[in-house]
Design a protein around this motif. Structure first.
Motif, mmCIF file in Angstrom:
data_model
loop_
_atom_site.group_PDB
_atom_site.id
_atom_site.type_symbol
_atom_site.label_atom_id
_atom_site.label_comp_id
_atom_site.label_asym_id
_atom_site.label_seq_id
_atom_site.Cartn_x
_atom_site.Cartn_y
_atom_site.Cartn_z
ATOM 1 N N ARG D 101 0.821 -1.207 0.000
ATOM 2 C CA ARG D 101 0.000 0.000 0.000
ATOM 3 C C ARG D 101 0.862 1.266 0.000
ATOM 4 N NH1 ARG D 101 -3.274 -1.147 5.309
ATOM 5 N NH2 ARG D 101 -1.181 -1.935 5.768
ATOM 6 N N GLY D 103 2.198 4.796 0.925
ATOM 7 C CA GLY D 103 2.101 5.568 2.164
ATOM 8 C C GLY D 103 2.176 4.724 3.418
ATOM 9 N N HIS D 104 2.082 3.404 3.274
ATOM 10 C CA HIS D 104 2.173 2.481 4.411
ATOM 11 C C HIS D 104 3.578 1.889 4.507
ATOM 12 C CE1 HIS D 104 -1.726 1.945 6.323
ATOM 13 N NE2 HIS D 104 -2.291 2.141 5.151
ATOM 14 N N ALA D 105 3.775 1.120 5.566
ATOM 15 C CA ALA D 105 5.056 0.459 5.765
ATOM 16 C C ALA D 105 5.118 -0.915 5.114
ATOM 17 C CB ALA D 105 5.328 0.327 7.267
ATOM 18 N N TYR D 107 5.818 -2.047 2.164
ATOM 19 C CA TYR D 107 7.003 -2.329 1.364
ATOM 20 C C TYR D 107 8.268 -2.366 2.223
ATOM 21 C CZ TYR D 107 10.922 -1.675 -1.757
ATOM 22 O OH TYR D 107 12.135 -1.814 -2.369
ATOM 23 N N THR D 108 8.415 -1.382 3.084
ATOM 24 C CA THR D 108 9.652 -1.333 3.885
ATOM 25 C C THR D 108 9.706 -2.494 4.878
ATOM 26 O OG1 THR D 108 8.619 0.277 5.375
ATOM 27 C CG2 THR D 108 9.999 1.157 3.615
ATOM 28 N N ALA D 109 8.557 -2.889 5.411
ATOM 29 C CA ALA D 109 8.523 -4.056 6.295
ATOM 30 C C ALA D 109 8.917 -5.308 5.535
ATOM 31 C CB ALA D 109 7.134 -4.216 6.913
ATOM 32 N N PHE D 125 3.174 -2.479 12.447
ATOM 33 C CA PHE D 125 3.229 -1.080 12.016
ATOM 34 C C PHE D 125 1.864 -0.406 12.125
ATOM 35 C CE2 PHE D 125 6.851 -3.093 10.238
ATOM 36 C CZ PHE D 125 7.842 -2.133 10.245
#
Lengths: 364, 364, 364, 364
Positions: D101, D103-105, D107-109, D125
């Motif tokens: 998504r 603006g959400h975490a 991808y980084t998570a 998160f």
């Protein structure tokens, strides 16, 4: 954090044996505490312990304070101690650049730092780095003294010679702080020195046990998990080179007793709760009980000896024989004593600052 | 930080002996490590050690993991272990609310927490709090195993009975992990249990020494100051209730040797540097040398005994006599062994994560 | 810890404006990284920013490295930077010993340190203490560069004059690192200097906003709680004197947008996931996403001005008027830029060492 | 440490949005402080903010305290808050397992945890994790109140609608703590809610700015480096999901002023030193000056919107379109307010405990 320790009162150590300078940054000491430069110099002198049973390296160990002191008192900001290295005969260390010395950190430093470490004289692993700790510790010892807390360490055993244990603790501490070779019993000094000299004459070295008492420390300080007083003291004590064992109160000997023997009975006197014995070394459940804090530290024999030793040449990976030359101590136990006092004082200042606040040690 | 320990891999302990629940939060474990719930349950069972030489308190010690695990593997976020207290007979503790037990933390907790502590069953100072540590440690032990690192602890001595020392370390570790009463020598278990039962029959208790070996740990891990491997291990070991001494390698015995005896000679074999002896316990200059890490832990006799003891009534400040009833262990050394393994595993995971990165333990 | 920051890579600052020396201890930097003394000197020179819009205090700011470097490379042990103070005209500060300067830390230092602080020139609160941070930061910037990570800061606004924002980030960073007055747009430097000189001529001062970009930083670094990349960066940025605001990506301006405008859409190109916009400043959920890290820092106007100001005489407790003499900057924004780069580089080295291990930055 | 924050007073957060339970461990709070369960429940309710502009997820958020509280008061040992997750409709999240998504975490998570993260509902998160922070913060807020320190946050702006700023700070704080939608000006609530509903009707979302005041906090708390009050507050504030900017006092607006405008003149009244203005937000040189602490926090628009968004399918690496279903907030600013109060209260308790000792907040 690596070369820093403490939460509220912290010490950071830096330097290499044959680098430009060594030293320490002491942070978090309450503002307004008098700096006694003579006392610092005296502690440095006890650590240096110039004499025939110590290294022949000549270092003045003059401490320069470049920050954190103003008008002779602590300001509350970091106090930086710098000790310039002077007598650095790096020519002595040629072969030691690649032949790792048994009992030393040469091999482990080589693995850890991939060969980039300053190997000269043990570099950052040298006992010389304790000079910064002693300078910082001298301020901590004086800070504790403002609240009537005293600390003293004696050589409980060395080279098979035993000292008597603590009897009247405040008096024994006072006696220890006035003498160069820290033993309590009569005639013990001469016997220990003779034993050390005998080892030296054999090209060998000895270790020993130190016993430390802290008097006047308040009850109720420490944490159940994980910062017990034993935990934080042992943490810093095991950082001191050559320390391989730490015990509190009767320590390992407690394991031979039954509970009915090891438990310290409580009694009340003059409105204070005390214990009849002090097998627990002043610490119950990780927290001080108001009795003297007692601990013992095992110092292994100095690893630099003049006998031939088997080792590995790190350049070639081949087995080889090492003959150490240069200047080395047949014993460091008599020098380590002031290092232990310093380390313990720093940790105890930290614990008091955490419990009672940053400025408590300077409050009237 | 107080009830938390570690830098990259950390553990936080909470709970009271007779509160609603106890547990732990384990943070920083690499993502993707399999959670073996049977192994966790097994470790809990070893700590509980139900039997006639252990407390009669019946706790199932069922571990509920409420976070940090997804599809049977660690996620990389905090893992929370909750163990509900069930068999909490608080009625046993009436008098103990104000008569402080010798050898226990009752008095120091009272001073530290000004009387607000949960005194029931020792509250947060109870050995029961180690259950959370064991749950977290079980994950750490399995994480180490992914890299072939194993750990084992045996009862080196108890009530005057000695076990043999480590011989073939990987084999001895494997043997220890499969048995309930952790000794290595033949017939030692029976003698120790008889000695413990003898103490119990006298209304008394015993302590002992644990010896731990870590096998397969890489060289070059640890710091010169202040996070030596000895420092960080001793820090957590001295948090375990009843531990009063810690030594590495030959420890205190080294103080009786000369340098030529205590130094571990290096040699090269198959391209690896090893030492002929391991007097230093696998640690030189605070840094691992690739040999097995060896340490011993002194556990004092259980302080809860059935003999009358002198103490102080904290309500009145008067001297009084205490008779402890309730359910208590005549020995905890056989239960402490899994706590020591757990504590050591947590610290070693932390050191590896600091050195090689957060995810190294899960990397193929 | 107080004057230390970081977990794996740490920096400790010490010194007072008019004390003997200032400096820093940088610990935890991987062994084997080349020390570029010319680059350090260049960074010191950018911070000093001698010229007519800067203080007239003449300090050579010669950095002496006394530990942690051997044969021109980092050893892995603490690196100590010492900068001797030279041009310390303490005579300028007579009245300032007791008349607290508005906008300065004189009053709060007095309360905190009970009057024991070194008040001369702001003591430990002086902007001069950033010299140690810049020396340490220069090593960190070079360490990041070994992995292709670059960092640059420009003066986004000063005294009402705006610079253009970042466009081609790697090119803009390269340009910034080569110039003394860090702006990107044509003709901006002259306008800003004119505005600063105008304030100076009025006996007044100005502030400004700095914008920083970090390029090449890997995705997946940072923590959800509490060490988000924003958290650790803001922690050190708000330590820099005069910083009163920090925002990441579009920061406060995001609050005026709708989610459909502020969300950065993902897309895949050449096997890499990127975002079309970078409103989040390269950080999502506290963790880097591989896009450039962007943040802005608000620097308040220099508090030392030549206009009369109302204040309190701490000796008498009376209201009084203060007229500041001596040597002061009408702006520090052009000097602060290299301090921000240094601070950010130190934190980012720490984050990388935590994630990938202590030695990663030096690995080929 | 990762999911823990603080030195003397610390908080550890755990849990996932759709895991079994979430919660917090609060350690280091002085013993003897009354636990007000109704106040905790009230704070939980303010965070939950059930209503038509909030998520439709129905969670009772019942807080169970399983440790650290005895007879209705803090014991001084860790306080553990457990909140069972109940309404976890995991079926909503199928596609979101691999379509990250914007603006959400997500991808980084995914990068950080290598795909092992619990992706359901944002996992660790999720904004839901702030529930544990609010429970812990409620105790901290009450602890501060024992010393007369109060805290309040209002929505300074949302969706283009502005609230008035603080006027009479203690009165404004009192008013804020009694109301559900935290604004100060008349008629502002209705306008903001209308604007939020308008965004919701567009399938979109909005952000806003929060302004916080702390009243009654003593002067002289904080450190020059690196734990300035701004540093420690911003550290925790930037951990709160969606926060992208933090400023103190006049913050970014100060950069448009001259020193003669931004400096806060000191004056003495009734024996106390105060400032005429409070542009610095109660903090000078990182240390409190006794005036109210003022800061503002930028909260970005909620990233979960119902409009189609471009993203990447992490399974295939292909570009794709995402349509979010499920239950989401068009705004979180009205819920974030109590999270900010909680976070700030925790940090301020820690600072007070560090400065004045662990038990100061409970001392009469």
């Amino acid at each position: 954090m690596k070369n820093s320790f403490g939460s509220s009162v912290t010490v950071t150590l830096f330097g290499e044996s044959h680098g430009a300078a060594i030293g320490a940054v002491l942070d978090g000491i309450a503002p307004g505490i008098e700096i006694d430069e003579d006392f610092i110099a005296g502690q440095m002198s006890l650590r240096r312990a110039v004499g025939k049973i110590s290294t022949a390296r000549q270092e003045e160990d003059k401490v320069r304070i470049v920050s954190g002191v103003f008008n002779g008192r602590t300001t509350g900001t970091p106090i930086t101690f710098i000790i310039e290295n002077q007598d650095t005969r790096s020519r002595d260390y040629g072969e030691l650049a690649y032949k790792v010395r048994p009992g030393h950190a040469d091999y482990t430093a080589n693995v850890k730092y991939h060969g980039f470490q300053d190997f000269r004289g043990g570099g950052h692993f040298s006992g010389r780095i304790t000079a910064g700790l002693v300078a910082a510790g001298a301020v901590a010892i004086k800070a504790l003294a403002t609240k009537g807390i005293t600390i003293g360490t004696h050589i409980l055993s060395c080279a098979g010679i035993n000292d008597r244990g603590f009897e009247n603790i405040p008096e024994d501490i006072a006696r220890l702080n006035g003498i160069e070779f820290a033993v309590l019993g009569d005639g013990v000094k001469e016997k220990m020195i003779a034993a050390i000299e005998s080892a030296r004459d054999d090209g060998d070295s000895v270790g020993g046990r130190l016993e430390t008492a802290v008097y006047g420390f308040p009850a109720g300080v420490g944490e159940p998990w994980f910062d017990t007083i034993e935990s934080v003291l042992s943490h810093i004590l095991f950082s001191i080179p050559a320390v391989k064992g730490v015990e509190f109160g009767e320590g390992f000997a407690l394991t031979e007793l039954r509970g009915s023997q090891s438990n310290d009975a409580f009694y009340s006197e003059d409105g204070e709760v005390r214990t009849k014995t002090n097998n627990c070394g002043g610490i119950l459940g990780g927290i001080t009980d108001g009795m003297p804090i007692i601990f013992r530290t095992a110092v292994k024999p100095t690893p630099s000896i003049y006998k031939d030793q088997q080792t590995v040449d790190m350049n070639t990976g081949e087995n080889t024989t090492l003959t150490i030359k240069g200047r080395h101590d047949p014993a460091i136990i008599h020098r380590a004593r002031v290092v232990v006092d310093s380390a313990a004082a720093l940790v105890l200042c930290d614990q008091l600052a955490l419990r009672y606040g940053t400025d408590w040690l300077a409050e009237k």
